[in-house]
Motif scaffolding. Structure first.
Motif, short mmCIF file in Angstrom:
data_model
loop_
_atom_site.label_atom_id
_atom_site.label_comp_id
_atom_site.label_asym_id
_atom_site.label_seq_id
_atom_site.Cartn_x
_atom_site.Cartn_y
_atom_site.Cartn_z
N ASP A 136 1.02 -1.09 0.01
CA ASP A 136 0.12 -0.04 0.15
C ASP A 136 0.85 1.18 0.02
O ASP A 136 2.05 1.07 0.59
N ALA A 137 0.44 2.23 -0.58
CA ALA A 137 1.15 3.48 -0.83
C ALA A 137 1.46 3.98 0.58
O ALA A 137 2.56 4.58 0.80
N SER A 138 0.68 3.82 1.63
CA SER A 138 0.84 4.34 2.77
C SER A 138 1.98 3.79 3.62
O SER A 138 2.55 4.15 4.59
N ARG A 139 2.59 2.55 2.99
CA ARG A 139 3.66 1.98 3.71
C ARG A 139 5.09 2.03 2.93
O ARG A 139 5.86 1.43 3.44
N LEU A 140 5.07 2.81 1.78
CA LEU A 140 6.28 2.92 0.86
C LEU A 140 7.22 3.33 1.85
O LEU A 140 8.59 3.01 1.57
N ASP A 141 7.16 4.27 2.91
CA ASP A 141 8.37 4.82 3.93
C ASP A 141 8.49 4.05 4.99
O ASP A 141 9.33 4.45 5.97
N ASP A 142 7.83 2.82 5.03
CA ASP A 142 8.12 2.03 6.18
C ASP A 142 9.42 1.17 5.94
O ASP A 142 9.30 0.22 5.22
N ALA A 143 10.54 1.58 6.33
CA ALA A 143 11.76 1.01 5.93
C ALA A 143 11.88 -0.66 6.38
O ALA A 143 12.47 -1.35 6.02
N GLU A 144 11.34 -0.81 7.74
CA GLU A 144 11.16 -2.22 8.27
C GLU A 144 10.52 -3.10 7.22
O GLU A 144 11.08 -4.34 6.80
N LEU A 145 9.37 -2.69 6.93
CA LEU A 145 8.63 -3.62 5.91
C LEU A 145 9.14 -3.68 4.55
O LEU A 145 9.50 -4.98 4.06
N THR A 146 9.81 -2.63 4.08
CA THR A 146 10.23 -2.68 2.60
C THR A 146 11.52 -3.53 2.65
O THR A 146 12.02 -4.26 1.82
N GLY A 147 12.43 -3.25 3.95
CA GLY A 147 13.61 -3.83 3.94
C GLY A 147 13.35 -5.56 3.90
O GLY A 147 14.20 -6.38 3.60
N ARG A 148 12.49 -6.15 4.86
CA ARG A 148 12.05 -7.34 4.89
C ARG A 148 11.96 -7.88 3.52
O ARG A 148 12.14 -8.98 3.26
N ILE A 149 10.86 -7.22 2.61
CA ILE A 149 10.50 -7.68 1.42
C ILE A 149 11.79 -7.87 0.61
O ILE A 149 12.13 -8.84 -0.16
N VAL A 150 12.57 -6.64 0.38
CA VAL A 150 13.66 -6.59 -0.38
C VAL A 150 14.56 -7.89 -0.19
O VAL A 150 15.15 -8.54 -0.80
N ASP A 151 15.08 -7.91 1.22
CA ASP A 151 16.01 -9.01 1.72
C ASP A 151 15.61 -10.34 1.36
O ASP A 151 16.26 -11.24 0.85
N MET A 152 14.23 -10.60 1.35
CA MET A 152 13.56 -12.07 1.29
C MET A 152 13.74 -12.23 -0.23
O MET A 152 14.21 -13.51 -0.41
#
Length: 244
Positions: A136-152
């Protein structure tokens, strides 16, 4: 005197099937959050080249009967399990997925992505450039969430992506409509990969009366909205067996 937690033997086995370029990290919050009501297993689907091979791997390692939840690509694996061993499924949850074969447009998108991924260089997984279509657009600045997805997705890598993105997906409507077990469909309201409207149609097609649409959530609902997802799965696990 020490204390050792003993898991009650009556808890159901809950099999959580990951999506494309996902592993158990996708389900991290479900593994911990549902441990009091289920014994969770997340199979590794990454080595297999067909949906049927994935389904057979799950069935080979599963208990005689189980609760089954499939996310995205894992939803297609769940549908194949329903096709070949419906008697083993005690209840079924489908999250951010589809029951139909790829449209020509979606097939063309997959081919383009595979062509780009096969070029070599650094494999970025679900990198920041395409993150906006996954969460969701509201979560694009959530570094923990996006980091987990990128790392996985980077950890699993190019070969897994090419293999899984090339999978042939079958229509699962008939197999799911034939099940007589508790069903639930869960989707992020703003899922751009498998939109909520498609899940409403899916629910109608297979006779599922339990549809949960999670606000302010994109495609990665188990990671974006663990509270609502866990609540929906907890309610589903508590419903009487043998009833849709």
């Amino acid at each position: 005197m020490g204390y050792e937690r003993v898991m009650p033997s009556h808890l159901p086995q809950l099999i959580l099937l990951p999506g494309l370029l996902n592993d158990a990290e996708l389900w991290r919050d479900q593994i911990s959050g549902l441990s009091d009501v289920a014994r969770v297993w997340v199979p590794d689907l990454t080595p297999y080249a067909t949906i049927r091979e994935m389904a057979e791997h799950v069935l080979a390692g599963a208990e005689p009967t189980f609760a089954l939840a499939g996310f995205s690509m894992g939803g297609y694996v769940a549908q194949d399990i329903a096709r070949i061993a419906p008697e083993r499924i005690e209840r079924l949850a489908l999250l951010d997925t589809s029951i139909h074969v790829d449209t020509p447009q979606r097939a063309a998108q997959r081919q383009a992505l595979n062509k780009a991924a096969a070029k070599g260089g650094t494999f970025l997984g679900i990198g920041q450039a395409i993150m906006k279509s996954y969460i969701d657009a509201s979560r694009l600045d959530d570094a923990e969430l996006t980091g987990r997805i990128v790392d996985m997705t980077q950890r699993l890598g190019r070969e897994v992506f090419l293999r899984q993105n090339s999978l042939e997906r079958e229509d699962g409507e008939a197999a799911l409509r034939a099940l007589r077990v508790p069903l639930v469909i869960i989707v992020g309201e703003n899922d751009q990969i498998t939109p909520a409207e498609g899940h409403r149609a899916m629910a109608a097609a297979i006779g599922c009366t339990h549809l949960v649409v999670i606000p302010d959530t994109g495609h990665m609902a188990p990671m974006e909205a663990p509270g609502p997802v866990n609540g929906a799965l907890r309610h589903w696990l508590a419903r009487p067996a043998g009833k849709r």
